[in-house]
Motif scaffolding. Structure first.
Motif, PDB file in Angstrom:
ATOM      1  N   GLU A  22       0.753  -1.425   0.228  1.00  0.00           N
ATOM      2  CA  GLU A  22       0.064   0.037  -0.170  1.00  0.00           C
ATOM      3  C   GLU A  22       0.667   1.441   0.059  1.00  0.00           C
ATOM      4  OE1 GLU A  22      -3.317  -1.809   3.141  1.00  0.00           O
ATOM      5  OE2 GLU A  22      -2.122  -0.636   3.726  1.00  0.00           O
ATOM      6  N   PHE A  23       0.605   2.476  -0.594  1.00  0.00           N
ATOM      7  CA  PHE A  23       1.157   3.510  -0.968  1.00  0.00           C
ATOM      8  C   PHE A  23       0.621   4.511  -1.154  1.00  0.00           C
ATOM      9  CE2 PHE A  23       0.811   1.829  -4.895  1.00  0.00           C
ATOM     10  CZ  PHE A  23       0.868   2.845  -6.047  1.00  0.00           C
ATOM     11  N   ILE A  24       1.307   6.507  -0.200  1.00  0.00           N
ATOM     12  CA  ILE A  24       0.520   7.174  -0.765  1.00  0.00           C
ATOM     13  C   ILE A  24       1.404   7.958  -1.935  1.00  0.00           C
ATOM     14  CG2 ILE A  24      -0.652   7.305   1.212  1.00  0.00           C
ATOM     15  CD1 ILE A  24       1.294   9.340   1.829  1.00  0.00           C
ATOM     16  N   ASN A  25       0.808   8.585  -3.060  1.00  0.00           N
ATOM     17  CA  ASN A  25       1.669   9.848  -3.862  1.00  0.00           C
ATOM     18  C   ASN A  25       2.228  10.879  -3.082  1.00  0.00           C
ATOM     19  OD1 ASN A  25       1.012   8.063  -5.631  1.00  0.00           O
ATOM     20  ND2 ASN A  25      -0.110   8.947  -6.361  1.00  0.00           N
ATOM     21  N   ALA A  26       3.323  10.998  -2.644  1.00  0.00           N
ATOM     22  CA  ALA A  26       3.729  11.987  -1.658  1.00  0.00           C
ATOM     23  C   ALA A  26       5.238  13.033  -1.841  1.00  0.00           C
ATOM     24  CB  ALA A  26       5.171  11.090  -0.804  1.00  0.00           C
ATOM     25  N   GLY A  27       5.204  12.813  -3.633  1.00  0.00           N
ATOM     26  CA  GLY A  27       6.149  13.483  -4.191  1.00  0.00           C
ATOM     27  C   GLY A  27       6.748  12.976  -5.707  1.00  0.00           C
ATOM     28  N   VAL A  28       7.052  14.221  -6.516  1.00  0.00           N
ATOM     29  CA  VAL A  28       7.396  14.255  -8.229  1.00  0.00           C
ATOM     30  C   VAL A  28       8.797  14.710  -8.428  1.00  0.00           C
ATOM     31  CG1 VAL A  28       6.515  14.252 -10.493  1.00  0.00           C
ATOM     32  CG2 VAL A  28       4.885  14.299  -8.709  1.00  0.00           C
ATOM     33  N   ILE A  29       9.772  13.727  -9.350  1.00  0.00           N
ATOM     34  CA  ILE A  29      10.923  13.636  -9.288  1.00  0.00           C
ATOM     35  C   ILE A  29      10.441  14.506 -11.076  1.00  0.00           C
ATOM     36  CG2 ILE A  29      13.323  13.235 -10.065  1.00  0.00           C
ATOM     37  CD1 ILE A  29      11.787  10.849  -7.634  1.00  0.00           C
ATOM     38  N   LEU A  30      11.301  15.433 -11.515  1.00  0.00           N
ATOM     39  CA  LEU A  30      10.667  15.166 -13.134  1.00  0.00           C
ATOM     40  C   LEU A  30      12.005  16.159 -13.569  1.00  0.00           C
ATOM     41  CD1 LEU A  30       8.082  17.386 -14.637  1.00  0.00           C
ATOM     42  CD2 LEU A  30       9.725  18.268 -15.663  1.00  0.00           C
ATOM     43  N   SER A  31      12.788  15.466 -15.168  1.00  0.00           N
ATOM     44  CA  SER A  31      14.162  15.836 -15.647  1.00  0.00           C
ATOM     45  C   SER A  31      13.513  16.221 -17.015  1.00  0.00           C
ATOM     46  CB  SER A  31      14.326  14.328 -15.825  1.00  0.00           C
ATOM     47  OG  SER A  31      15.504  14.659 -16.616  1.00  0.00           O
ATOM     48  N   CYS A  32      13.423  17.369 -17.640  1.00  0.00           N
ATOM     49  CA  CYS A  32      13.826  17.892 -18.983  1.00  0.00           C
ATOM     50  C   CYS A  32      15.268  17.680 -19.511  1.00  0.00           C
ATOM     51  CB  CYS A  32      13.461  19.358 -19.141  1.00  0.00           C
ATOM     52  SG  CYS A  32      13.081  19.377 -21.127  1.00  0.00           S
ATOM     53  N   GLN A  33      16.274  17.099 -19.861  1.00  0.00           N
ATOM     54  CA  GLN A  33      16.860  16.925 -20.848  1.00  0.00           C
ATOM     55  C   GLN A  33      17.779  18.019 -21.180  1.00  0.00           C
ATOM     56  OE1 GLN A  33      18.238  13.089 -21.861  1.00  0.00           O
ATOM     57  NE2 GLN A  33      20.672  13.252 -21.505  1.00  0.00           N
ATOM     58  N   ARG A  34      17.126  18.656 -22.178  1.00  0.00           N
ATOM     59  CA  ARG A  34      17.612  19.226 -23.383  1.00  0.00           C
ATOM     60  C   ARG A  34      17.638  20.703 -22.101  1.00  0.00           C
ATOM     61  NH1 ARG A  34      18.055  19.732 -28.270  1.00  0.00           N
ATOM     62  NH2 ARG A  34      16.546  22.138 -28.233  1.00  0.00           N
TER      63      ARG A  34
END
Length: 130
Positions: A22-34
């Motif tokens: 079981e889990f809860i969403n706690a964040g986001v990691i976002l990458s834009c290489q260019r």
């Protein structure tokens, strides 16, 4: 108008009792290489965490989530991983693991502003409706 850029993101999940999955969403990691963009946004809902596991160590979870942010920022507190190139950091952070902090599979999208894309994904996948 700027051309749309490809970005990758993963949802940061807290799995307080790994054996129950079981889990809860706690964040986001976002990458834009260019655009050399790598950021994490965190919003831990403690009541949800404690509903899944009343014995959860909230302070420890917050420290680990903070480490994700530090690694993305390349901050000294992020340790040796924070000194890796941006793309290597993203791949390290999103590698599959079976611990209390996990990430979803990596997803992709297009954006003209990676910071705004991070805000949109956070609003849709992590933050509670008003």
């Amino acid at each position: 108008m700027r051309a749309a850029e490809l970005y990758d993101y993963a949802i940061v999940r807290v799995v307080p009792r790994v054996e129950r999955e079981e889990f809860i969403n706690a964040g986001v990691i976002l990458s834009c290489q260019r655009t050399d963009f790598l950021r994490a946004a965190i919003d831990l809902h403690e009541a949800r965490l404690l509903a899944l596991d009343p014995q959860a160590d909230v302070d420890m979870v917050r420290r680990h989530l903070g480490a994700i942010v530090a690694i993305c920022e390349g901050a000294p507190g992020g340790g040796p991983i924070a000194r890796l190139p941006l793309r290597a950091r993203f791949h390290w952070l999103t590698a599959r693991r079976s611990s209390i902090i996990q990430t979803s599979p990596v997803h992709t999208g297009l954006c003209t502003d990676a910071g705004a894309a991070l805000d949109r994904v956070m609003a849709r996948m992590v933050r509670r409706p008003a």
